[in-house]
Enzyme design. Sequence first.
Site, PDB file in Angstrom:
ATOM      1  N   GLU A   1      -7.553  -2.355  -2.444  1.00 46.67           N
ATOM      2  CA  GLU A   1      -6.870  -1.436  -1.517  1.00 46.67           C
ATOM      3  C   GLU A   1      -5.929  -0.509  -2.271  1.00 46.67           C
ATOM      4  O   GLU A   1      -5.846   0.694  -1.996  1.00 46.67           O
ATOM      5  CB  GLU A   1      -6.047  -2.239  -0.503  1.00 46.67           C
ATOM      6  CG  GLU A   1      -6.851  -3.109   0.422  1.00 46.67           C
ATOM      7  CD  GLU A   1      -5.946  -3.912   1.313  1.00 46.67           C
ATOM      8  OE1 GLU A   1      -4.985  -3.351   1.850  1.00 46.67           O
ATOM      9  OE2 GLU A   1      -6.214  -5.112   1.481  1.00 46.67           O
TER      10      GLU A   1
ATOM     11  N   ASN B   1       0.849  -1.211   0.000  1.00 48.67           N
ATOM     12  CA  ASN B   1       0.000   0.000   0.000  1.00 48.67           C
ATOM     13  C   ASN B   1       0.875   1.248   0.000  1.00 48.67           C
ATOM     14  O   ASN B   1       0.590   2.223  -0.691  1.00 48.67           O
ATOM     15  CB  ASN B   1      -0.927  -0.004   1.219  1.00 48.67           C
ATOM     16  CG  ASN B   1      -2.165  -0.854   0.979  1.00 48.67           C
ATOM     17  OD1 ASN B   1      -3.002  -0.506   0.153  1.00 48.67           O
ATOM     18  ND2 ASN B   1      -2.259  -1.971   1.647  1.00 48.67           N
TER      19      ASN B   1
ATOM     20  N   HIS C   1      -8.439  -0.865   5.580  1.00 45.89           N
ATOM     21  CA  HIS C   1      -8.746  -2.137   6.243  1.00 45.89           C
ATOM     22  C   HIS C   1      -9.275  -3.112   5.190  1.00 45.89           C
ATOM     23  O   HIS C   1     -10.113  -2.722   4.368  1.00 45.89           O
ATOM     24  CB  HIS C   1      -9.778  -1.918   7.360  1.00 45.89           C
ATOM     25  CG  HIS C   1     -10.075  -3.178   8.121  1.00 45.89           C
ATOM     26  ND1 HIS C   1      -9.214  -3.682   9.080  1.00 45.89           N
ATOM     27  CD2 HIS C   1     -11.103  -4.043   8.034  1.00 45.89           C
ATOM     28  CE1 HIS C   1      -9.723  -4.807   9.551  1.00 45.89           C
ATOM     29  NE2 HIS C   1     -10.860  -5.046   8.944  1.00 45.89           N
TER      30      HIS C   1
ATOM     31  N   LEU D   1       0.203  -2.162  12.511  1.00 41.85           N
ATOM     32  CA  LEU D   1      -0.461  -3.108  13.413  1.00 41.85           C
ATOM     33  C   LEU D   1      -0.598  -2.640  14.854  1.00 41.85           C
ATOM     34  O   LEU D   1      -1.310  -3.239  15.644  1.00 41.85           O
ATOM     35  CB  LEU D   1       0.278  -4.460  13.370  1.00 41.85           C
ATOM     36  CG  LEU D   1       0.248  -5.151  12.004  1.00 41.85           C
ATOM     37  CD1 LEU D   1       0.982  -6.482  12.059  1.00 41.85           C
ATOM     38  CD2 LEU D   1      -1.190  -5.340  11.522  1.00 41.85           C
TER      39      LEU D   1
END
Length: 205
Positions: free
Chosen positions: A175, A16, A105, A86
């Site tokens: 994503e 990402n 997410h 995380l």
Amino acid sequence: MRKVRIAVLVSGGGTNLQTLIDAVDKGDINGEIAAVISDNENAYALERARKHGIKAIYINRKLLAERLMAELQKLDIELVVLAGFLSILDRELVKAYEGRIINIHPSLIPSFCGKGFYGERVHKAALEYGVKVSGATVHFVDEGTDSGPIIFQEAVPVYFEDTSETLAARVLQVEHRLLPAAVGLFCEGRLRIEGRKVKILKEEV
Ligand code: GRF
């Protein structure tokens, strides 16, 4: 228009992050990634940053509460993007950057999200439940976990023979489109939070 200073927080491979780096390079995002910060010193995402000449910072998980905010302020960060990050952000930081933290997410929130739902666990839960669609959600971060106002969502089909790997790969493709699109709109001043909803403005106000 002045470029928005962005910090990207990562913990893993950084695909990402890579889409954000590429979108900035292409001029699709009116921002600059001032730093990539990870709570995992072995995160390949840090290597991606270094390869691109972007400041790569490791902060030990136990020191995040005291160090992360100071780092963001020192770098004059205006937008924080969580891209596979995380650790849970400190409440004080979330308050200080309210409306300026975006998270990606890998499910259609409010399904399969919240405490303990991250990475592969999200897809395993979706497959176990037997859902026929899953997808990705980009949202603003509030004091909850995966609970802030939603910017974008997009669904993907779930097939009977899917594994968590095949589903993760399908969701990851979504994503990689939604996150840069949302960051781009933020940097153009075109996202307005109205209660639990996010309005996408035609142009900056
Ligand atoms: C992605 O599925 C993302 O949704 C989740 O972490 C996974 C890894 O992302 N938050 P990346 O390849 O490290 O960007």
